[in-house]
Design an enzyme around this catalytic site. Structure first.
Site: not given
Length: 142
Positions: A91, A132-133, A136
């Site tokens: 990241c 992954h996002e 976040h």
């Protein structure tokens, strides 16, 4: 406008609030995310708004199936996932790689930049980036 990348775990670990694609401030966050992603394109394929200091549920990612175009999603939610696997990810906000569980195929509901509600299926690398996002947005640090 390109923004500074947040690396403070205390900030990255906080869940984000819903975003409104019809709100000018939230639309600017999306534009800044695209600009910042483009500036870091050599080492990054996706970003969540908290990576630029904004706690809003907005993500951007590069979709190679669409010719490398940056795609923006407001309020993305994974509604279905299949094909769990273990992998390691890096990241831009963190040093090194970390182990994580991902799914090979996902379905996502989200709002686009025009405020239209969308449903889409993704697989492979693009699905991994989106997961992954969305982590976040949820304050999950790999």
């Amino acid at each position: 406008m390109e923004r500074t990348i947040v690396t403070a775990l205390a900030e990255l670990g906080k869940p984000s609030a819903p975003a409104d694609p019809t709100n000018e401030q939230d639309r600017q966050i999306a534009t800044d995310l695209v600009d910042t992603l483009q500036a870091h394109r050599a080492e990054c394929v996706g970003m969540g708004a908290n990576m630029i200091g904004e706690r809003k549920r907005v993500i951007v990612f590069v979709d190679e199936d669409l010719g490398g175009k940056a795609t923006v999603m407001f309020n993305p939610v994974i509604t279905d996932a299949e094909g769990a696997y273990e992998t390691e990810e890096g990241c831009l906000s963190l040093d090194g790689e970390r182990p994580t569980k991902r799914f090979d195929r996902i379905e996502v509901e989200y709002d686009n930049r025009r405020g239209r509600h969308c449903h889409a299926r993704f697989s492979g690398w693009t699905a991994q980036i989106i997961q992954h996002e969305i982590d976040h947005c949820n304050g999950v640090i790999i």
